[in-house]
Design a protein around this motif. Structure first.
Motif, PDB file in Angstrom:
ATOM      1  N   SER A 218      -2.929 -20.306 -12.559  1.00 40.13           N
ATOM      2  CA  SER A 218      -1.596 -20.241 -11.944  1.00 40.13           C
ATOM      3  C   SER A 218      -1.079 -18.791 -11.940  1.00 40.13           C
TER       4      SER A 218
ATOM      5  N   LYS B 144      -2.839 -16.956  -9.137  1.00 39.82           N
ATOM      6  CA  LYS B 144      -2.263 -17.320  -7.841  1.00 39.82           C
ATOM      7  C   LYS B 144      -0.947 -16.583  -7.615  1.00 39.82           C
ATOM      8  N   ASP B 145      -0.122 -16.485  -8.645  1.00 35.69           N
ATOM      9  CA  ASP B 145       1.139 -15.760  -8.529  1.00 35.69           C
ATOM     10  C   ASP B 145       0.898 -14.280  -8.230  1.00 35.69           C
TER      11      ASP B 145
ATOM     12  N   ILE C  24      -1.712 -12.950  -6.770  1.00 41.04           N
ATOM     13  CA  ILE C  24      -2.226 -12.825  -5.397  1.00 41.04           C
ATOM     14  C   ILE C  24      -1.091 -12.955  -4.387  1.00 41.04           C
ATOM     15  N   SER C  25      -0.186 -13.919  -4.596  1.00 35.88           N
ATOM     16  CA  SER C  25       0.923 -14.086  -3.649  1.00 35.88           C
ATOM     17  C   SER C  25       1.869 -12.886  -3.709  1.00 35.88           C
ATOM     18  N   LEU C  26       2.124 -12.346  -4.898  1.00 35.12           N
ATOM     19  CA  LEU C  26       2.979 -11.160  -5.003  1.00 35.12           C
ATOM     20  C   LEU C  26       2.344  -9.945  -4.339  1.00 35.12           C
ATOM     21  N   ARG C  27       1.036  -9.800  -4.480  1.00 37.87           N
ATOM     22  CA  ARG C  27       0.350  -8.690  -3.795  1.00 37.87           C
ATOM     23  C   ARG C  27       0.455  -8.832  -2.278  1.00 37.87           C
ATOM     24  N   ALA C  28       0.322 -10.058  -1.790  1.00 31.67           N
ATOM     25  CA  ALA C  28       0.435 -10.291  -0.345  1.00 31.67           C
ATOM     26  C   ALA C  28       1.842  -9.974   0.137  1.00 31.67           C
ATOM     27  N   LYS C  29       2.859 -10.405  -0.618  1.00 33.55           N
ATOM     28  CA  LYS C  29       4.233 -10.103  -0.234  1.00 33.55           C
ATOM     29  C   LYS C  29       4.498  -8.603  -0.264  1.00 33.55           C
TER      30      LYS C  29
ATOM     31  N   GLU D  75       2.984  -7.033   2.784  1.00 35.82           N
ATOM     32  CA  GLU D  75       3.797  -7.331   3.961  1.00 35.82           C
ATOM     33  C   GLU D  75       5.037  -6.437   3.999  1.00 35.82           C
TER      34      GLU D  75
END
Length: 167
Positions: A30, A33-34, A36-41, A44
């Protein structure tokens, strides 16, 4: 009986170790996953900031005579174009460079040849920013110009700043 007790303790310890391993693994997944999502944000947002910065670089300067519609309207009422005004004011500023002792609009005493106007940037229908130097010192002027008639444009120094490379 002792053997059974050790066997139960071993099974109990093994179950606790298995539960801790599974929970730790789930927690780690988990967290990954957090991340990875923070890196994507973040990527962006960086892309968005870069596009905003690029858009700002493409925009013209706000404080120019070419972008100032009220100034253009003012000149049209006088029967002039902004290009003609720029050319006439710049010519008059450069002609003042020929004065003995330097340009009289510069309120400072220059070394050697005196201060000479180098460059101009028109802000609006009344002001022009002027860059001047005497090869050792340099500075800027804010000059107010007024169109009197076809041949006469009055120039007045409103503010001046002098920069010295040896200070």
């Amino acid at each position: 009986m002792r053997r059974n007790l050790f066997l139960y303790l071993f099974i109990f310890a093994a179950l606790i170790a298995l539960i801790l391993y599974v929970n730790g693994r789930n927690y780690q997944e988990s967290i990954e996953k957090d991340v990875i999502s923070l890196r994507a944000k973040t990527q962006e947002q960086e892309a968005l900031l870069d596009s905003i910065a690029d858009a700002r670089l493409d925009q013209p300067l706000n404080f120019t005579l070419e972008q100032h519609q009220e100034a253009k309207n003012y000149f049209e009422k006088l029967g002039w174009t902004s290009e003609r005004v720029q050319q006439n004011v710049t010519d008059q500023l450069l002609e003042l460079n020929l004065t003995a002792g330097g340009n009289p609009l510069v309120p400072f005493t220059g070394q050697g040849r005196g201060f000479q106007v180098n460059d101009t940037r028109f802000v609006n229908h009344k002001w022009v920013l002027v860059n001047f130097s005497d090869n050792n010192q340099w500075g800027e002027l804010l000059v107010t110009y007024t169109i009197v008639d076809e041949e006469n444009i009055t120039l007045e120094t409103t503010a001046a700043v002098l920069n010295d490379r040896y200070r």
